[in-house]
Design a protein around this motif. Sequence first.
Motif, PDB file in Angstrom:
ATOM      1  N   ASP A  26      38.839  42.796  49.265  1.00  0.00           N
ATOM      2  CA  ASP A  26      38.659  41.367  49.025  1.00  0.00           C
ATOM      3  C   ASP A  26      38.919  41.098  47.551  1.00  0.00           C
ATOM      4  OD1 ASP A  26      36.676  38.886  48.320  1.00  0.00           O
ATOM      5  OD2 ASP A  26      37.410  38.753  50.371  1.00  0.00           O
ATOM      6  N   LEU A  27      39.323  39.887  47.226  1.00  0.00           N
ATOM      7  CA  LEU A  27      39.618  39.557  45.827  1.00  0.00           C
ATOM      8  C   LEU A  27      38.425  39.744  44.912  1.00  0.00           C
ATOM      9  CD1 LEU A  27      41.896  36.359  45.924  1.00  0.00           C
ATOM     10  CD2 LEU A  27      42.529  38.704  45.320  1.00  0.00           C
ATOM     11  N   SER A  28      37.209  39.735  45.472  1.00  0.00           N
ATOM     12  CA  SER A  28      36.017  39.930  44.640  1.00  0.00           C
ATOM     13  C   SER A  28      36.026  41.293  43.953  1.00  0.00           C
ATOM     14  CB  SER A  28      34.752  39.782  45.483  1.00  0.00           C
ATOM     15  OG  SER A  28      34.713  40.757  46.522  1.00  0.00           O
ATOM     16  N   GLU A  29      36.811  42.237  44.483  1.00  0.00           N
ATOM     17  CA  GLU A  29      36.894  43.558  43.859  1.00  0.00           C
ATOM     18  C   GLU A  29      37.633  43.511  42.521  1.00  0.00           C
ATOM     19  OE1 GLU A  29      38.030  46.828  46.282  1.00  0.00           O
ATOM     20  OE2 GLU A  29      37.000  46.080  48.075  1.00  0.00           O
ATOM     21  N   PHE A  30      38.332  42.408  42.266  1.00  0.00           N
ATOM     22  CA  PHE A  30      39.076  42.273  41.010  1.00  0.00           C
ATOM     23  C   PHE A  30      38.355  41.342  40.040  1.00  0.00           C
ATOM     24  CE2 PHE A  30      42.070  43.025  44.495  1.00  0.00           C
ATOM     25  CZ  PHE A  30      42.666  44.198  44.057  1.00  0.00           C
TER      26      PHE A  30
END
Length: 216
Positions: A76-80
């Motif tokens: 998920d983009l939250s990992e970035f």
Amino acid sequence: MRTLAATAIFCVTLGGAGLWMALAGPSAPPPPAVLTLDQPAAPGATAVSLDKFRYMEPLTPVPELPFLDGEGRRVDLSEFKDRLVLLNLWATWCAPCVKEMPALDRLQAQLGGPGFQVVALSVDRGGKDQVQPFYQRTGVKNLALYLDPSSASMQTLKLRGLPTTLLVDQEGRELGRIEGAVEWDSPEVIAFLRKHMGQGGGPNRDSRGGVVRTGG
């Protein structure tokens, strides 16, 4: 001077499926020939300025956007988080998408790190079996495999076509987006991205609160 460049063809998607057409003509051309990283840009490209980048007003968190990496792991983009993310949605069957992949690969090599990440998200139905050979044939070495074979991201992000690229700030908010193939490693774009890497999100504004457009 190198500038942002967009091809005259924009892959228009219909209902999130792998259907597309060229705006320049009534029928879709056959799948594009593979471009290698050292191949010069095709003639006939249409130059555009950074004014083609549409800022999001107000800044809005990107919706939950699960996809897969090259190992089949859910991402998920939250990992970035804490990185400026260039989220590029593309497909191997889309000629403008193929055209800009070398520049995206060079951009990741130049800016990729703790403060910046290119996430090239393929919506090819064939997933890894389709995208990995494409990377190998074209010499893409710096872009990780990110896959959305269901094409759900296209509806989630309300895309009009491919390629579409979103700039996501360090807090997971969409700063804006641009449609069409871009010369991502041009000096103008590098400067534009470095500015957003340094300011921690949000478009530049003048003293009256208006958006300051860069370049063009």
